[in-house]
Design a protein around this motif. Structure first.
Motif, PDB file in Angstrom:
ATOM      1  N   GLY A  39       0.803  -1.222   0.000  1.00 28.58           N
ATOM      2  CA  GLY A  39       0.000   0.000   0.000  1.00 28.58           C
ATOM      3  C   GLY A  39       0.834   1.268   0.000  1.00 28.58           C
ATOM      4  O   GLY A  39       0.309   2.367  -0.183  1.00 28.58           O
ATOM      5  N   HIS A  40       2.130   1.141   0.238  1.00 31.70           N
ATOM      6  CA  HIS A  40       3.064   2.277   0.158  1.00 31.70           C
ATOM      7  C   HIS A  40       4.359   1.750  -0.447  1.00 31.70           C
ATOM      8  O   HIS A  40       4.772   0.635  -0.152  1.00 31.70           O
ATOM      9  CB  HIS A  40       3.381   2.853   1.543  1.00 31.70           C
ATOM     10  CG  HIS A  40       2.188   3.394   2.260  1.00 31.70           C
ATOM     11  ND1 HIS A  40       1.843   4.721   2.257  1.00 31.70           N
ATOM     12  CD2 HIS A  40       1.243   2.759   3.003  1.00 31.70           C
ATOM     13  CE1 HIS A  40       0.741   4.900   2.976  1.00 31.70           C
ATOM     14  NE2 HIS A  40       0.348   3.716   3.450  1.00 31.70           N
ATOM     15  N   GLY A  41       5.020   2.566  -1.249  1.00 32.67           N
ATOM     16  CA  GLY A  41       6.342   2.212  -1.758  1.00 32.67           C
ATOM     17  C   GLY A  41       6.287   1.257  -2.942  1.00 32.67           C
ATOM     18  O   GLY A  41       5.253   1.089  -3.590  1.00 32.67           O
ATOM     19  N   GLU A  42       7.425   0.646  -3.183  1.00 29.77           N
ATOM     20  CA  GLU A  42       7.625  -0.076  -4.436  1.00 29.77           C
ATOM     21  C   GLU A  42       7.189  -1.539  -4.373  1.00 29.77           C
ATOM     22  O   GLU A  42       7.208  -2.156  -3.318  1.00 29.77           O
ATOM     23  CB  GLU A  42       9.117  -0.035  -4.808  1.00 29.77           C
ATOM     24  CG  GLU A  42       9.701   1.359  -4.938  1.00 29.77           C
ATOM     25  CD  GLU A  42       8.921   2.248  -5.896  1.00 29.77           C
ATOM     26  OE1 GLU A  42       8.240   1.712  -6.796  1.00 29.77           O
ATOM     27  OE2 GLU A  42       8.973   3.469  -5.724  1.00 29.77           O
ATOM     28  N   ILE A  43       6.875  -2.062  -5.544  1.00 29.61           N
ATOM     29  CA  ILE A  43       6.596  -3.489  -5.721  1.00 29.61           C
ATOM     30  C   ILE A  43       7.929  -4.239  -5.643  1.00 29.61           C
ATOM     31  O   ILE A  43       8.946  -3.757  -6.132  1.00 29.61           O
ATOM     32  CB  ILE A  43       5.953  -3.708  -7.106  1.00 29.61           C
ATOM     33  CG1 ILE A  43       4.646  -2.903  -7.220  1.00 29.61           C
ATOM     34  CG2 ILE A  43       5.718  -5.181  -7.391  1.00 29.61           C
ATOM     35  CD1 ILE A  43       4.194  -2.674  -8.660  1.00 29.61           C
ATOM     36  N   TYR A  44       7.918  -5.390  -5.021  1.00 27.11           N
ATOM     37  CA  TYR A  44       9.163  -6.169  -4.938  1.00 27.11           C
ATOM     38  C   TYR A  44       8.828  -7.641  -4.798  1.00 27.11           C
ATOM     39  O   TYR A  44       7.669  -8.013  -4.606  1.00 27.11           O
ATOM     40  CB  TYR A  44      10.022  -5.694  -3.750  1.00 27.11           C
ATOM     41  CG  TYR A  44       9.398  -5.923  -2.394  1.00 27.11           C
ATOM     42  CD1 TYR A  44       8.426  -5.064  -1.891  1.00 27.11           C
ATOM     43  CD2 TYR A  44       9.763  -7.035  -1.625  1.00 27.11           C
ATOM     44  CE1 TYR A  44       7.844  -5.285  -0.655  1.00 27.11           C
ATOM     45  CE2 TYR A  44       9.189  -7.264  -0.392  1.00 27.11           C
ATOM     46  CZ  TYR A  44       8.230  -6.388   0.089  1.00 27.11           C
ATOM     47  OH  TYR A  44       7.650  -6.627   1.315  1.00 27.11           O
ATOM     48  N   ARG A  45       9.868  -8.476  -4.912  1.00 28.96           N
ATOM     49  CA  ARG A  45       9.701  -9.902  -4.648  1.00 28.96           C
ATOM     50  C   ARG A  45      10.178 -10.193  -3.241  1.00 28.96           C
ATOM     51  O   ARG A  45      11.215  -9.683  -2.817  1.00 28.96           O
ATOM     52  CB  ARG A  45      10.520 -10.736  -5.638  1.00 28.96           C
ATOM     53  CG  ARG A  45       9.857 -10.842  -6.974  1.00 28.96           C
ATOM     54  CD  ARG A  45      10.630 -11.772  -7.892  1.00 28.96           C
ATOM     55  NE  ARG A  45      10.077 -11.707  -9.231  1.00 28.96           N
ATOM     56  CZ  ARG A  45       9.034 -12.420  -9.642  1.00 28.96           C
ATOM     57  NH1 ARG A  45       8.444 -13.269  -8.814  1.00 28.96           N
ATOM     58  NH2 ARG A  45       8.573 -12.296 -10.865  1.00 28.96           N
ATOM     59  N   MET A  46       9.405 -11.018  -2.539  1.00 30.99           N
ATOM     60  CA  MET A  46       9.771 -11.415  -1.181  1.00 30.99           C
ATOM     61  C   MET A  46      11.225 -11.916  -1.184  1.00 30.99           C
ATOM     62  O   MET A  46      11.579 -12.775  -1.991  1.00 30.99           O
ATOM     63  CB  MET A  46       8.833 -12.540  -0.746  1.00 30.99           C
ATOM     64  CG  MET A  46       8.676 -12.685   0.732  1.00 30.99           C
ATOM     65  SD  MET A  46       7.800 -11.257   1.393  1.00 30.99           S
ATOM     66  CE  MET A  46       7.661 -11.785   3.086  1.00 30.99           C
ATOM     67  N   GLY A  47      12.035 -11.327  -0.321  1.00 30.89           N
ATOM     68  CA  GLY A  47      13.433 -11.762  -0.240  1.00 30.89           C
ATOM     69  C   GLY A  47      14.366 -11.003  -1.161  1.00 30.89           C
ATOM     70  O   GLY A  47      15.567 -11.237  -1.154  1.00 30.89           O
ATOM     71  N   GLU A  48      13.804 -10.089  -1.983  1.00 28.61           N
ATOM     72  CA  GLU A  48      14.654  -9.297  -2.888  1.00 28.61           C
ATOM     73  C   GLU A  48      14.356  -7.815  -2.710  1.00 28.61           C
ATOM     74  O   GLU A  48      13.286  -7.452  -2.248  1.00 28.61           O
ATOM     75  CB  GLU A  48      14.383  -9.675  -4.358  1.00 28.61           C
ATOM     76  CG  GLU A  48      14.722 -11.106  -4.700  1.00 28.61           C
ATOM     77  CD  GLU A  48      14.311 -11.469  -6.127  1.00 28.61           C
ATOM     78  OE1 GLU A  48      14.126 -10.561  -6.959  1.00 28.61           O
ATOM     79  OE2 GLU A  48      14.166 -12.678  -6.389  1.00 28.61           O
ATOM     80  N   ALA A  49      15.304  -6.976  -3.145  1.00 28.90           N
ATOM     81  CA  ALA A  49      15.072  -5.528  -3.096  1.00 28.90           C
ATOM     82  C   ALA A  49      14.253  -5.121  -4.314  1.00 28.90           C
ATOM     83  O   ALA A  49      14.307  -5.784  -5.348  1.00 28.90           O
ATOM     84  CB  ALA A  49      16.404  -4.795  -3.099  1.00 28.90           C
TER      85      ALA A  49
END
Ligand SMILES: [Zn+2]
Length: 223
Positions: free
Chosen positions: A200-210
């Motif tokens: 809901g805030h900030g960037e999309i990412y993959r769990m365990g990765e930046a």
């Protein structure tokens, strides 16, 4: 296709999920831009899902309902709490805005309420849409109505949980560390590495990765 649309007011996100010209909106953090995208493409908005009751995720809820005639799906507690200025925190939006951005808003922002959701569930709910499967799980902690929405078992719309680089926030009014430990953490910890997180805030990412670094124009904070 999934499109992230950051709010024009704060750093909260709406998402658009599009399939075959049909769209689901997740959270009402943005108004005009959501409507523009949908009408430019000639899409039909089928549902609006809410991740929780806080003002920065429901700012444009009534406007989107009015202009798109879109039914709202939320847990029962969320449906109740968006109707209450103290529960949706819009009565202290200015203060929270200041702490988040360091900017004092000119003129008070008004407290507001929204109408009840059109479709409610208690703690867990599953639905299918355009060949996709959604699982809703209410996970109190950040707020009583906080819900994560998992799409096809591989993408998680996490609301105010799992925001990259932030500790989980349970200190807002009606947040509860005990609930977080009991209900939210055990579920969040089981999300497998590699799962795509749409917070809901900030960037999309993959769990365990930046997250991938993205270039985005700084939002125009004062309007
Ligand atoms: Zn929140």
């Amino acid at each position: 296709m999934i499109i992230q649309i950051p709010s024009d007011k704060m750093d909260s996100n709406s998402y658009l999920l599009e399939e075959n010209g049909h769209v689901i909106i997740i959270d009402a953090a943005s108004g005009e831009e959501v409507i523009r995208r949908i009408s430019d493409e000639g899409w039909t908005a089928d549902f609006l899902f809410l991740t929780h009751e806080h003002f920065d995720h429901i700012w444009y809820l009534e406007e989107l309902r009015q202009r798109l005639a879109v039914p709202v799906v939320a847990c029962r507690l969320c449906s109740e709490r968006v109707q209450d200025v103290k529960a949706n925190l819009s009565n202290i939006a200015d203060v929270l805005y200041y702490f988040k951005t360091g900017i004092v808003l000119e003129g008070r922002s008004e407290s507001f309420t929204c109408r009840a959701a059109d479709q409610v569930f208690e703690d867990e709910y599953e639905m299918e849409w355009q060949g996709h499967r959604f699982l809703f799980q209410r996970l109190p902690g950040h707020s009583p109505a906080s819900t994560i929405i998992t799409m096809d078992g591989e993408k998680v719309f996490s609301g105010d949980y799992l925001i990259y680089g932030e500790e989980e926030i349970t200190r807002l009014k009606d947040g509860s560390t005990e609930d977080y430990e009991a209900f939210a953490r055990p579920v969040l910890e089981k999300i497998p590495e590699g799962t795509l997180i749409y917070p809901g805030h900030g960037e999309i990412y993959r769990m365990g990765e930046a997250p991938e670094p993205v270039k985005r124009q700084a939002p125009d904070l004062i309007r």
